[in-house]
Motif scaffolding. Sequence first.
Motif, PDB file in Angstrom:
ATOM      1  N   ALA A 155      38.168  37.255  37.091  1.00  0.00           N
ATOM      2  CA  ALA A 155      37.755  37.894  35.831  1.00  0.00           C
ATOM      3  C   ALA A 155      38.220  36.769  34.626  1.00  0.00           C
ATOM      4  CB  ALA A 155      38.480  39.159  35.491  1.00  0.00           C
TER       5      ALA A 155
ATOM      6  N   MET B 180      35.023  44.934  31.395  1.00  0.00           N
ATOM      7  CA  MET B 180      36.381  45.514  32.111  1.00  0.00           C
ATOM      8  C   MET B 180      36.747  46.740  31.388  1.00  0.00           C
ATOM      9  SD  MET B 180      38.173  41.922  32.874  1.00  0.00           S
ATOM     10  CE  MET B 180      39.524  42.749  33.727  1.00  0.00           C
TER      11      MET B 180
ATOM     12  N   LEU C 238      36.719  40.598  39.662  1.00  0.00           N
ATOM     13  CA  LEU C 238      35.647  41.482  39.651  1.00  0.00           C
ATOM     14  C   LEU C 238      34.699  41.534  40.866  1.00  0.00           C
ATOM     15  CD1 LEU C 238      34.549  40.508  35.885  1.00  0.00           C
ATOM     16  CD2 LEU C 238      36.161  42.283  36.577  1.00  0.00           C
TER      17      LEU C 238
ATOM     18  N   MET D 266      36.987  46.385  40.019  1.00  0.00           N
ATOM     19  CA  MET D 266      37.755  45.085  39.968  1.00  0.00           C
ATOM     20  C   MET D 266      39.264  45.742  40.192  1.00  0.00           C
ATOM     21  SD  MET D 266      38.523  45.986  35.620  1.00  0.00           S
ATOM     22  CE  MET D 266      39.141  47.146  34.955  1.00  0.00           C
TER      23      MET D 266
ATOM     24  N   CYS E 128      43.050  38.860  39.031  1.00  0.00           N
ATOM     25  CA  CYS E 128      42.285  39.571  38.279  1.00  0.00           C
ATOM     26  C   CYS E 128      40.819  39.235  38.899  1.00  0.00           C
ATOM     27  CB  CYS E 128      42.435  39.757  36.966  1.00  0.00           C
ATOM     28  SG  CYS E 128      41.439  41.182  36.301  1.00  0.00           S
TER      29      CYS E 128
ATOM     30  N   VAL F 257      29.247  44.954  36.359  1.00  0.00           N
ATOM     31  CA  VAL F 257      30.763  44.953  36.993  1.00  0.00           C
ATOM     32  C   VAL F 257      30.575  46.116  37.783  1.00  0.00           C
ATOM     33  CG1 VAL F 257      33.177  45.111  36.611  1.00  0.00           C
ATOM     34  CG2 VAL F 257      31.856  43.528  35.167  1.00  0.00           C
TER      35      VAL F 257
END
Length: 165
Positions: free
Chosen positions: A12, A20, A57, A67, A55, A64
């Motif tokens: 991400a 997000m 995704l 995540m 982090c 998205v």
Amino acid sequence: MRSKDNMEMRPATRDDASAMLGLLQSVCEEGSALPFIDGIDEHMIDHIWLAARGCVLACGNGEVLGMYRYGPAMPGRGSHIATATFLVGEHARGRGVGRALVEHCMASAKAAGFRAMQFNQVLGSNQPALALYRSLGFAVIGTVPKAFDHIVHGCVDAHIMYREL
């Protein structure tokens, strides 16, 4: 990295913050998996999600799907054990996104030098997550009675799950 279903797993970036945030707010509003009620804003994305050790995704068809974030469960002498938080959008559930996220996270944490992974709050009411984690070798090592105020079921137990990497 792309899967057979054309799902992409990628780190991400700040450019992803809006998507997000939308996913995080949606999952939190469901009231059935994450404890957050207030402060679900871009500051949280920047300081809790994007600032995490990792982090990532899961994306597909330009959106998205889910995540995760991971990092040390504790500082100092406890920093060899990772912890993580996973989210899968309601629209993407039942398609293997959660499994792909957890497997990717475990591999990333192991490559980063973590020796084990611990989840501190897996709800007893979240049967899909419990089944997934168990299928990947996690075991319940403790239970906190009535630790989570579920929006439908009231106070439900939260399990602590663990596995070596």
